[in-house]
Design a protein around this motif. Structure first.
Motif, PDB file in Angstrom:
ATOM      1  N   GLN A 704       0.827  -1.213   0.000  1.00 10.43           N
ATOM      2  CA  GLN A 704       0.000   0.000   0.000  1.00 10.43           C
ATOM      3  C   GLN A 704       0.855   1.255   0.000  1.00 10.43           C
ATOM      4  OE1 GLN A 704      -2.505   0.498   3.515  1.00 10.43           O
ATOM      5  NE2 GLN A 704      -4.179   1.230   2.234  1.00 10.43           N
ATOM      6  N   ARG A 705       1.954   1.229   0.733  1.00 13.27           N
ATOM      7  CA  ARG A 705       2.765   2.437   0.919  1.00 13.27           C
ATOM      8  C   ARG A 705       3.897   2.589  -0.085  1.00 13.27           C
ATOM      9  NH1 ARG A 705      -0.601   5.601   3.576  1.00 13.27           N
ATOM     10  NH2 ARG A 705      -1.408   4.597   5.464  1.00 13.27           N
ATOM     11  N   LEU A 706       4.432   1.482  -0.586  1.00 13.32           N
ATOM     12  CA  LEU A 706       5.627   1.560  -1.426  1.00 13.32           C
ATOM     13  C   LEU A 706       5.362   1.351  -2.907  1.00 13.32           C
ATOM     14  CD1 LEU A 706       8.238  -0.349   0.787  1.00 13.32           C
ATOM     15  CD2 LEU A 706       7.776   2.096   0.681  1.00 13.32           C
ATOM     16  N   THR A 707       4.138   1.005  -3.260  1.00  7.79           N
ATOM     17  CA  THR A 707       3.821   0.787  -4.668  1.00  7.79           C
ATOM     18  C   THR A 707       2.566   1.571  -5.026  1.00  7.79           C
ATOM     19  OG1 THR A 707       2.309  -1.093  -4.415  1.00  7.79           O
ATOM     20  CG2 THR A 707       4.668  -1.579  -4.355  1.00  7.79           C
ATOM     21  N   ASP A 708       2.155   1.455  -6.281  1.00  6.55           N
ATOM     22  CA  ASP A 708       0.920   2.113  -6.702  1.00  6.55           C
ATOM     23  C   ASP A 708      -0.278   1.175  -6.592  1.00  6.55           C
ATOM     24  OD1 ASP A 708       1.529   0.353  -8.691  1.00  6.55           O
ATOM     25  OD2 ASP A 708       1.433   1.802 -10.336  1.00  6.55           O
ATOM     26  N   ALA A 709      -0.170   0.162  -5.724  1.00  5.92           N
ATOM     27  CA  ALA A 709      -1.263  -0.793  -5.538  1.00  5.92           C
ATOM     28  C   ALA A 709      -2.495  -0.099  -4.962  1.00  5.92           C
ATOM     29  CB  ALA A 709      -0.829  -1.927  -4.609  1.00  5.92           C
ATOM     30  N   ILE A 710      -3.666  -0.523  -5.423  1.00  6.14           N
ATOM     31  CA  ILE A 710      -4.938  -0.104  -4.826  1.00  6.14           C
ATOM     32  C   ILE A 710      -5.311  -1.160  -3.804  1.00  6.14           C
ATOM     33  CG2 ILE A 710      -7.377   0.356  -5.275  1.00  6.14           C
ATOM     34  CD1 ILE A 710      -6.534   1.054  -8.169  1.00  6.14           C
ATOM     35  N   VAL A 711      -5.558  -0.744  -2.571  1.00  2.00           N
ATOM     36  CA  VAL A 711      -5.876  -1.670  -1.485  1.00  2.00           C
ATOM     37  C   VAL A 711      -7.284  -1.370  -0.982  1.00  2.00           C
ATOM     38  CG1 VAL A 711      -5.219  -2.482   0.808  1.00  2.00           C
ATOM     39  CG2 VAL A 711      -3.441  -1.875  -0.849  1.00  2.00           C
ATOM     40  N   ILE A 712      -8.158  -2.365  -1.010  1.00  7.53           N
ATOM     41  CA  ILE A 712      -9.556  -2.200  -0.607  1.00  7.53           C
ATOM     42  C   ILE A 712      -9.836  -3.120   0.569  1.00  7.53           C
ATOM     43  CG2 ILE A 712     -11.965  -2.397  -1.353  1.00  7.53           C
ATOM     44  CD1 ILE A 712     -10.901  -2.126  -4.256  1.00  7.53           C
ATOM     45  N   GLY A 713     -10.434  -2.578   1.623  1.00 13.27           N
ATOM     46  CA  GLY A 713     -10.781  -3.404   2.772  1.00 13.27           C
ATOM     47  C   GLY A 713     -10.595  -2.650   4.062  1.00 13.27           C
ATOM     48  N   PRO A 714     -10.614  -3.368   5.196  1.00 17.50           N
ATOM     49  CA  PRO A 714     -10.676  -4.828   5.310  1.00 17.50           C
ATOM     50  C   PRO A 714     -12.102  -5.360   5.172  1.00 17.50           C
ATOM     51  CG  PRO A 714     -10.573  -3.861   7.491  1.00 17.50           C
ATOM     52  CD  PRO A 714     -10.484  -2.723   6.522  1.00 17.50           C
ATOM     53  N   ILE A 715     -12.200  -6.564   4.626  1.00 13.74           N
ATOM     54  CA  ILE A 715     -13.474  -7.267   4.552  1.00 13.74           C
ATOM     55  C   ILE A 715     -13.468  -8.306   5.669  1.00 13.74           C
ATOM     56  CG2 ILE A 715     -14.909  -8.781   3.132  1.00 13.74           C
ATOM     57  CD1 ILE A 715     -13.536  -7.459   0.675  1.00 13.74           C
ATOM     58  N   LEU A 716     -14.443  -8.222   6.545  1.00 12.36           N
ATOM     59  CA  LEU A 716     -14.524  -9.162   7.663  1.00 12.36           C
ATOM     60  C   LEU A 716     -15.163 -10.453   7.155  1.00 12.36           C
ATOM     61  CD1 LEU A 716     -13.725  -9.186  10.630  1.00 12.36           C
ATOM     62  CD2 LEU A 716     -16.044  -8.431  11.201  1.00 12.36           C
ATOM     63  N   VAL A 717     -14.429 -11.548   7.271  1.00 15.16           N
ATOM     64  CA  VAL A 717     -14.837 -12.828   6.685  1.00 15.16           C
ATOM     65  C   VAL A 717     -15.206 -13.805   7.795  1.00 15.16           C
ATOM     66  CG1 VAL A 717     -14.040 -14.799   5.319  1.00 15.16           C
ATOM     67  CG2 VAL A 717     -13.372 -12.479   4.674  1.00 15.16           C
ATOM     68  N   GLY A 718     -16.329 -14.513   7.615  1.00 14.83           N
ATOM     69  CA  GLY A 718     -16.698 -15.569   8.556  1.00 14.83           C
ATOM     70  C   GLY A 718     -17.814 -15.199   9.513  1.00 14.83           C
ATOM     71  N   MET A 719     -18.336 -13.964   9.428  1.00 16.61           N
ATOM     72  CA  MET A 719     -19.463 -13.578  10.280  1.00 16.61           C
ATOM     73  C   MET A 719     -20.748 -14.242   9.775  1.00 16.61           C
ATOM     74  SD  MET A 719     -18.497 -11.557  12.750  1.00 16.61           S
ATOM     75  CE  MET A 719     -20.095 -10.933  13.246  1.00 16.61           C
ATOM     76  N   LYS A 720     -21.661 -14.506  10.712  1.00 19.61           N
ATOM     77  CA  LYS A 720     -22.942 -15.115  10.350  1.00 19.61           C
ATOM     78  C   LYS A 720     -23.766 -14.173   9.483  1.00 19.61           C
ATOM     79  CE  LYS A 720     -25.941 -15.855  13.630  1.00 19.61           C
ATOM     80  NZ  LYS A 720     -26.538 -16.438  14.853  1.00 19.61           N
ATOM     81  N   LYS A 721     -23.645 -12.873   9.761  1.00 15.82           N
ATOM     82  CA  LYS A 721     -24.322 -11.846   8.969  1.00 15.82           C
ATOM     83  C   LYS A 721     -23.318 -10.734   8.676  1.00 15.82           C
ATOM     84  CE  LYS A 721     -28.959 -12.829  10.730  1.00 15.82           C
ATOM     85  NZ  LYS A 721     -30.190 -12.261  11.354  1.00 15.82           N
ATOM     86  N   PRO A 722     -23.561  -9.938   7.627  1.00 20.26           N
ATOM     87  CA  PRO A 722     -22.532  -8.977   7.184  1.00 20.26           C
ATOM     88  C   PRO A 722     -22.259  -7.840   8.171  1.00 20.26           C
ATOM     89  CG  PRO A 722     -24.166  -9.371   5.456  1.00 20.26           C
ATOM     90  CD  PRO A 722     -24.715  -9.964   6.702  1.00 20.26           C
ATOM     91  N   VAL A 723     -21.038  -7.793   8.636  1.00 23.06           N
ATOM     92  CA  VAL A 723     -20.523  -6.674   9.424  1.00 23.06           C
ATOM     93  C   VAL A 723     -19.145  -6.366   8.863  1.00 23.06           C
ATOM     94  CG1 VAL A 723     -19.746  -5.871  11.673  1.00 23.06           C
ATOM     95  CG2 VAL A 723     -21.784  -7.299  11.524  1.00 23.06           C
TER      96      VAL A 723
END
Length: 751
Positions: A704-723
């Motif tokens: 994220q800091r040293l390249t021109d990468a686009i970073v999206i998130g964080p996505i919380l994985v494993g919850m019973k319902k979306p949070v």
């Protein structure tokens, strides 16, 4: 903004000299790749182009390549400094083309004052370039050069010094006249300057509705009128019957002053003599014809613009040329005609009337902008200019018959432009489109935050979801009113006053009564927005929750885990980031939650992450990462990863997974196929499972800091319902994107 001589010289001379470089767009590392790039492989596209010249746009960079051509005779207020001294400016122009519209540029400096030699040199360049930007060529030669090149060439030719200022200032004039309550056809305009920019500006103003007879133009010798015999044909078009003795005489009762000459030639008294609600565009740079301070001191009803970035309403050519060329190149226009220029003008004028997004506010130090005397044209760092102006120019090219490659779906084209500049990404737009099919209720516990309100408004406006804001109702409503939004689009709930608080507390108490929570504790906790919001999701009063802008990561996860819990059949949640680098998409997990997961937990992380990746319509190819390649370094840490691979294979034989492997093995297909042909990750991995939080967190943050990468998130994985957890530095667009992801996840869970 103050820049010293030393800073400027250091900027241009440090490291690689100058400001530009050429970078290959295809891999050129192996002997095979070099053979494809040059001989013998290059012969094949050559043969195809020989058969059909139009294929040059298919097999080469011509369609995205512009020449910035100058002879250095009228550089940036520096005058005739020659082609060598003008080269830093032309390189700078190339940087702006790339930065704002992703157009590649070669700068071409010509060592001649002869317009015929310039014309011939540029004509010979036509096979190389998709367009020609003429720059810093003095008048009147610039008129002759541009006119002849437009007549004889079959690609767009545009002299920015003329038309750039004309397009931008005309957009500003349209809006200023509306604010001042004046009709363009009745404006009395005084122009100081009669060079390329001034004449082009006046021609553009006339296209917009200004009358020629209402324009009084001045050159270095005074007022341009019909008694003068020293006028070239371009100035003569603006010669008037009336004769003004000087600039001050002409400005009496004038509606508009246009300055394209030199600094400090207009006094306060001259501004005071103008008509009601005067419009003053003092565009000489760096010193305007009258300073901003003097102008607003002279008249409180003034609408003022300059060429400087440190005052309101900067007339900056960067608002025009990159986007005009973008639209012209994308329809392969034969020329840039008057209709295309006017389309750009109107698009800019319209954009200035739109509500300014947070990304622009942040770019200018948090200062708010709204349509009015101090905001009549968009800001140069407003990313929306690209997908307002370029499509307008492209459409005008198609409408006037100069487009050779018409755009069939203009909405799709606008989305491609957004993707091209990284403002949005293809992967996120997939989620946005999916979310729009079945919008869901999204609760935002930090509903008092302006950034949340802005994002929630966009979520509603884009039909992604139905926002629910938690917090003090009066505070939220006042902020909605300040932002100019309609109140009825938001559901607003104050957890401390909601009749549901007792119901939620009772349900929460049932969940946590054997974990140290009393009924009073439960009631108190339900008055905390993150707990209240999580229980809304758990009991079906909302479909998803986003929080974390003003709190630490655990403060969002903990209430969600206690109220909603982990997906059935699993024991942990994890965090995943989307990383887009050089047009390749990767998913990194776990990057935010589990410090040192066991083999069983790593397997859970991999399975849950794979299901999330599928939401994006991507087939997950999982690499379980380590410092070891398939047993090459048999230590407990690497053996844990190898064990996790076997657990996943036994539980989910349908998933494509392999490991343990090193990171470069996972992402370089040639290495994987050459050194480990037995591996079943053909083409490389896209889902990278890190062995511990140290590795995952360090990896995504370095990228994220040293390249021109686009970073999206964080996505919380494993919850019973979306949070999902949003972060303190997230932009409005980040929150909108995460909202779309949450909506799609909720729909998938429902199905």
């Amino acid at each position: 903004m103050s820049i010293t001589k030393e800073e400027a010289l250091k900027y241009h001379s440090e490291g690689r000299k100058g400001k530009i470089e050429v970078i290959p767009t295809k891999p050129c590392y192996t002997a095979r790749e070099l053979s494809l790039a040059y001989t013998p492989g290059v012969a094949e596209p050559c043969r195809e182009i020989e058969k059909n010249e139009e294929d040059v746009y298919k097999y080469t960079a011509k369609g995205n390549l512009v020449a910035v051509v100058s002879n250095g005779t009228a550089v940036l207020g520096l005058g005739d400094i020659g082609p060598h001294a003008g080269k830093p400016v032309m390189e700078g122009k190339g940087v702006l083309f790339k930065r704002f519209a992703d157009i590649d540029v070669f700068d071409i400096e010509l060592n001649t004052h002869d317009p015929k030699e310039v014309i011939r040199a540029v004509q010979l360049l036509e096979p190389t370039f998709g367009g020609i930007n003429l720059e810093d060529i003095k008048a009147p030669e610039c008129f002759e050069i541009e006119e002849e090149l437009i007549r004889t060439m079959n690609i767009p030719v545009f002299h920015d010094d003329q038309h750039g200022t004309a397009i931008i200032s005309c957009a500003a004039l349209i809006n200023a006249a509306e604010i001042a309550g004046k009709d363009l056809s009745e404006l009395k305009i005084v122009v100081s300057g009669a060079g390329a920019a001034a004449i082009a500006c006046c021609n553009m103003y006339m296209l917009a509705g200004v009358k020629r007879e209402n324009i009084s133009m001045f050159d270095t010798k005074g007022h341009i009128n019909k008694t003068r015999t020293d006028l070239n044909k371009y100035k003569a078009q603006f010669a008037q019957d009336i004769v003004y003795k000087d600039l001050a005489d002409a400005m009496k009762g004038a509606d508009v002053f246009i300055g394209l000459s030199k600094g400090n030639i207009v006094s306060k008294e001259m501004v005071k003599s103008m008509a009601k609600n005067p419009i003053v565009f003092a565009m000489a740079n760096p010193d305007p014809e009258i300073s901003y301070e003097d102008a607003i001191d002279a008249r409180k009803d003034i609408i003022m613009a300059t060429g400087r970035s440190d005052y309101p309403n900067q007339v900056n050519n960067v608002l025009g040329f990159p986007f005009i060329f973008r639209g012209a190149l994308d329809v392969r226009a034969r020329k840039i005609n008057e209709e295309m220029k006017m389309a750009a003008t109107k698009a800019l004028a319209e954009l200035a009337r739109e509500k300014v997004p947070e990304v622009v506010i942040n770019a200018y130090g948090g200062k708010e902008f709204s349509f009015g005397p101090e905001y009549i044209i968009p800001k140069p760092f407003d990313p929306r200019v690209l997908w307002y102006v370029a499509p307008a120019v492209a459409q005008a090219a198609m409408d006037t018959g100069v487009a050779r490659k018409p755009i069939e779906d203009m909405n799709a084209y606008k989305e491609q432009l957004q993707e091209r500049m990284g403002f949005s990404t293809e992967i996120v737009r997939v989620m946005v489109h999916k979310a729009r099919k079945n919008p869901k209720r999204i609760v935002y516990p930090e509903g008092e935050e302006e950034k949340i309100i802005r994002a929630a408004h966009s979520v509603y406006d884009e039909n992604i979801g139905l926002p629910i804001l938690l917090g003090n109702e009066n505070v939220i409503r006042n902020k909605i009113k300040e932002l100019g939004y309609e109140e009825n689009i938001f559901e607003i709930i104050d957890p401390t006053k909601s009749p549901k608080v007792n119901i939620y507390a009772e349900e929460f108490y049932k969940k946590r009564q054997r974990k140290g929570v009393t009924k009073k504790d439960a009631l108190d906790m339900m008055k905390i927005p993150n707990y209240f919001g999580a229980m809304m999701v758990e009991l079906g009063d909302a479909d998803a929750m986003l929080s974390g802008l003003t709190s630490h990561y655990p403060q969002t996860i903990r209430p969600a885990l206690q109220c909603i819990g982990v997906k059935e059949g699993f024991k942990i949640v994890s965090g995943m980031y989307i990383v887009i680098i050089k047009r390749r998409i990767f998913f990194f997990a776990d990057t935010t939650v589990n410090v040192d997961p066991t083999a069983e937990q790593l397997a859970e992380i991999a399975i849950n992450s794979a299901e999330t990746v599928k939401m994006f319509d991507i087939v997950p190819k999982i690499a379980m990462l380590s410092f070891s390649n398939f047993g090459s370094a048999p230590y407990p840490q690497s053996q844990k990863v190898a064990q996790a691979v076997q657990i996943v294979k036994s539980k989910r034989p349908d998933l494509i997974i392999d490991g343990e492997m090193q990171a470069d093995t996972a992402v370089v297909p040639e290495k994987l196929e050459t050194e480990f042909p037995f591996a079943n990750l053909k083409g490389g991995a896209n889902l990278l499972i890190f062995p511990n939080l140290d590795a995952g967190n360090i990896a995504y943050k370095l990228l994220q800091r040293l390249t021109d990468a686009i970073v999206i998130g964080p996505i919380l994985v494993g919850m019973k319902k979306p949070v999902h957890v949003i972060q303190k530095g997230d932009t409005e667009r980040d929150i909108i994107n995460m909202s779309a992801i949450a909506v799609v996840e909720a729909e998938n869970a429902k199905q």
